[in-house]
Every structure is written in C-alpha cells, then in structure tokens.
Design an enzyme around this catalytic site. Structure first.
Site, PDB file in Angstrom:
ATOM      1  CG  ASP A  35      -9.338  -8.665  -4.106  1.00 32.68           C
ATOM      2  OD1 ASP A  35      -8.559  -8.157  -4.827  1.00 32.68           O
ATOM      3  OD2 ASP A  35     -10.206 -10.193  -3.417  1.00 32.68           O
ATOM      4  N   GLY A  36      -4.418  -7.972  -2.460  1.00 35.28           N
ATOM      5  CA  GLY A  36      -3.972  -8.034  -2.150  1.00 35.28           C
ATOM      6  C   GLY A  36      -2.937  -7.003  -2.495  1.00 35.28           C
TER       7      GLY A  36
END
Length: 491
Positions: A229-230
């Site tokens: 997700d980062g």
C-alpha cells in the site's frame, strides 16, 4: 437570479391534441355506464389521479422550473429503464436520484452552479482514447525480493510494441512504436541490476526520473506498482494533479490496495491495455498549510455563535507554505510533547468542536481502513463521497468518529489556550510543526486516483477486508445434533 414558473402556453400543444373528439366521448360515456359500480369508481379515480400519460406529462411540464427539463427527461427515461429491467437497480451503487418535488407545491430551488455530477460506480470502466505508450513502474525500495519481478515486468513492457492507427488518403495505416518505460533513477542505479549482464540492454532503454526534480505528470499514461500500500501512496504523491490509471500488484506486506497477483502479470497487463477494465475512483484530500493566517492579536477573542469574528481570520496575512494531494489521511498529533493536544476543528468557517487528546485524523474513505480503523473508526467503501474525522485517544467518553459530506472545508487550528504546539503529517510524510496562528485547510480534491480493479470494485474491497484485515473472522458455530435438546424448547 429570479426564478419563474414556466408558462403552460409556451409548451407544445400536446395536451390539446390528445383531447378526444365528441364521438369518442360519447362512446366512452356509454362504456362507463355499462361498467359495474366498483369498476366505475376505479375508472373515475384513475382519471382524476392521472388523466393518462399525456395529461401527466403536461402536468409535469406545467410545474417545471427553469433548467429542469433535461433532468426530468433523463430521470424519466432512467426510471422507465429501471422498471423494465429490475436487475439494473441493484447495480446502481449510489442509490436512486432523489426526487426534487415534495408534495404538490414544494421543490428544491435549481442552482446550476452547485450541481455535482456523481457517476454510477458500477459504470466506471477504463477506456483509452489512444493506445498507452508511456508506463511508469514504481518498485518498493529496500526489498531485494522484488528485483526479479521488476526485471521481468520491465523486459515484458520494453519488448511490447504499441500499435497506432492513422488515416492517410482514406486508408488505415498502422504504425508500431516501442513502449517507453519510466523508472526512478535510484532504482535503475541499483547495483543488483547493474551486475545482471542479461538486463543491461533492457536497462539502457529505461527512462529515469528523480522525485522533486523531474516532472513526469504530463507524459505518463499508466502506472504499475510493485509492492504494498505504501508504494501506491508514493505513486499518488508524484501526481499533484490528474493521476493516470494505477495497476497495483500485491508484492508487499499488507496489500489492501493492491488486488493483482504477479503470477499472471502478462495476462492482466494485456487486459488493461485492451481497455474496458473496472476502476475505483479513490478520492483524495486537497490540503493547504497556511502560516500566520490567524492574527496573533486576536487569539483570545471569543467566537460569536461558533463563527470566527470579523477580522480574526485575515486572508492577506496568511501564507500558503504547503499544498498537497493526500490519498489516505492528514494526522494532527501532539508530537513529542507530554501535554494533551488541544486543537479547534472548524467546518465551513464554523467551530464544530475542540479536540483534546493525542490528536485527530482526517481521512478519505480509502484511508478509513488505515490509521483511522486502528483508532476505532468505521470502514467506508472508497466510492462513498465523504470525509471522516476520527479523534486519537480523546479525553472524552462521548467523542465518536464522524463522517461529513465530501464538499465541506475543514480547518484545524491550535486552540488559544493550547499548552503546546501540534505536528501534522500527510500520508505519513512531510511532517512539520503547527504553531499558534497557523491553520490547516482540508477539502476533497477534484483529482482522484483511478485504481484498476482485478474483478470489480465491490468484490475487490470485501476481498481485501477478508484477506488483509480478517474482517469478521470467527469460528463457525456448529448446529445442534437434535433440535429438541435446545433450552428454548418446552417439553
């Protein structure tokens, strides 16, 4: 602007032309008398209520306000289609368009300047005006396990040719152009890639850029993320305006925003290039940090009915030091201080509440499954237009997270009696200190992140809830061997 009711005489004479002749009236009267009393009452009631489709259409046009003709015709056709196709209503995720007439005489005043078009999420499909030729590949750094997938994907994209069609003297000509692959310079300069002699030829064909130095926002057609997700959050931060479609492969730790599996990357990428893929429009927050906006001489003034007093907010004195597009959340916390964070929360210029605790989170529906979920907030589907406000460990038993409309503007400032400063971060980055007189303005951005779905926007979200967060995981209750053994059953 003056609003006047449409003159019925200016409408087409559809009602007059639809009136029956004398002979038709007499035949209808004879048929009406031949009916039974019950059928006669039903026929009379239906004539009083509607008067036929033509009469009802004339009544709608007679009561119509200026600017409502197109909307009523569109809503009428939509309702007819919904009635003829009962399954269509189930796919409209934003619900039906609300009626704008209330009773026989009340309606909403039309205001074309404040109309916001909300597309049905079920109809959000990706299409290409031209074949995509420039692809940005974002790889999670400091993860050696992603080197091989990165090389495979880059080789696949570089060797892929793009076919362009053009018309020349009434004949269709097709030209092939090599795919341009953009990567970060620090990724291309990785020692692991330099040591691979088989990848040198591919590496020389990659276009490199540096964050903060090179602007690639106008030349990228598609973003492919390899990581978690980062990685997607970082890709979003590279585009402070319009964002190209994002295709995220799950090669990180959590992967809530990355629905694709890398094992079938060739097939999935080919499908995306063909178009007609489902996309989720993940809204972002437009954030401004304004220094010295609140006059320090008016810090101790009291708000009148919750509104900032005249002269308390000086737009000329404020200086916008930072403006960002945020995908997950804006976090205001107490930083290294041991005192409670004491900040005031304004909504469209009106004081809503003061947050006394560890801080406050302002998040998008996408960010509702991140820090906000850990702080006790509800999880909102990314297609719901809203902004969530979640306190962090508030020193109050009644401070619950709230959801406000997406179109409002939130403003966060330090309370005049705050004992310490506050700190703010944006998607976990660009952390800075907020002092007295500073403010943070937050509203919904008009530049969402179009995230490509693996299946569809509903299935992917619930699949992520189940696989990543183990939502509602519980040992199944076993059924009773004999119903008569239940304690609720009387003998």
């Amino acid at each position: 602007m003056e609003n006047s009711v449409t003159d019925p005489s200016s409408l087409p004479d559809t009602a007059t032309s639809s009136q029956p002749s004398d002979s038709a009236r007499s035949s209808q009267r004879r048929g009406h008398l031949a009916m039974s009393p019950r059928k006669r009452r039903r026929a009379t009631g239906s004539q009083q209520r509607g008067g036929g489709p033509g009469q009802r259409l004339w009544e709608i046009k007679r009561r119509r306000l200026p600017g409502q003709q197109e909307h009523l015709e569109a809503s009428g056709s939509a309702s007819d289609a919904a009635e003829s196709s009962p399954k269509r209503r189930a796919h409209f995720l934003h619900g039906p368009y609300p009626a704008t007439h209330f009773g026989p005489k009340a309606c909403i005043l039309p205001n074309p300047t404040s109309v916001m078009h909300i597309q049905d999420p079920a109809s959000q499909r990706l299409t290409w005006n031209k074949p995509p030729a420039n692809v940005l590949v974002i790889r999670k750094v400091r993860d050696e396990s992603l080197v091989e997938p990165f090389k495979e994907l880059c080789r696949f994209l570089v060797e892929m040719s793009v076919c362009f069609s053009c018309c020349h003297q009434s004949a269709s000509l097709y030209q092939e152009k090599q795919m341009m692959v953009y990567v970060e310079r620090r990724v291309a300069d990785d020692a692991t890639l330099s040591e691979d002699e088989a990848f040198v030829s591919i590496r020389d064909q990659l276009c490199t850029f540096r964050e903060g130095f090179d602007d690639i926002s106008e030349c990228i057609d598609l973003i492919i993320c390899l990581g978690g997700d980062g990685t997607l959050l970082y890709a979003s931060s590279l585009f402070q305006g319009s964002v190209p479609p994002v295709m995220a492969f799950h090669l990180g730790s959590l992967g809530f925003l990355t629905p694709f599996k890398f094992e079938s990357y060739k097939t999935e990428v080919a499908k995306v290039f063909e178009g007609n893929a489902a996309i989720t429009l993940r809204s972002r927050l437009k954030v401004k940090v304004v220094k010295d906006m609140l006059q320090r001489t008016g810090q101790q003034q009291q708000e009148h009915n919750g509104l900032l007093p005249h002269g308390h907010a000086n737009s000329e004195a404020g200086k916008v030091t930072l403006q960002l597009q945020v995908l997950n959340e804006v976090v205001v916390d107490r930083g290294p201080s041991s005192y409670l964070s004491n900040v005031d929360l304004y909504l469209d210029g009106r004081l809503i509440t003061s947050v006394q605790g560890d801080g406050v989170i302002v998040s998008t529906p996408t960010g509702s499954t991140a820090y906000a979920a850990a702080a006790g907030a509800s999880m909102i589907h990314p297609n719901v237009p809203a902004i969530m406000v979640t306190p962090i460990c508030p020193h109050s038993l009644s401070f619950r997270p709230i959801v406000v409309p997406a179109g409002v503007e939130l403003m966060i400032t330090l309370s005049p009696d705050a004992r310490n400063t506050a700190w703010v971060s944006f998607d976990g980055r660009r952390r800075q200190e907020i002092q007295h007189g500073d403010c943070i303005k937050i509203t919904t951005s008009c530049y969402p992140v179009p995230s490509i779905c693996c299946h569809d926007l509903v299935y992917d979200w619930f699949e992520s809830l189940a696989q990543c967060l183990h939502w509602n995981v519980r040992k199944r209750q076993e059924r009773l061997a004999d119903v008569s053994d239940s304690s609720d059953t009387e003998n």
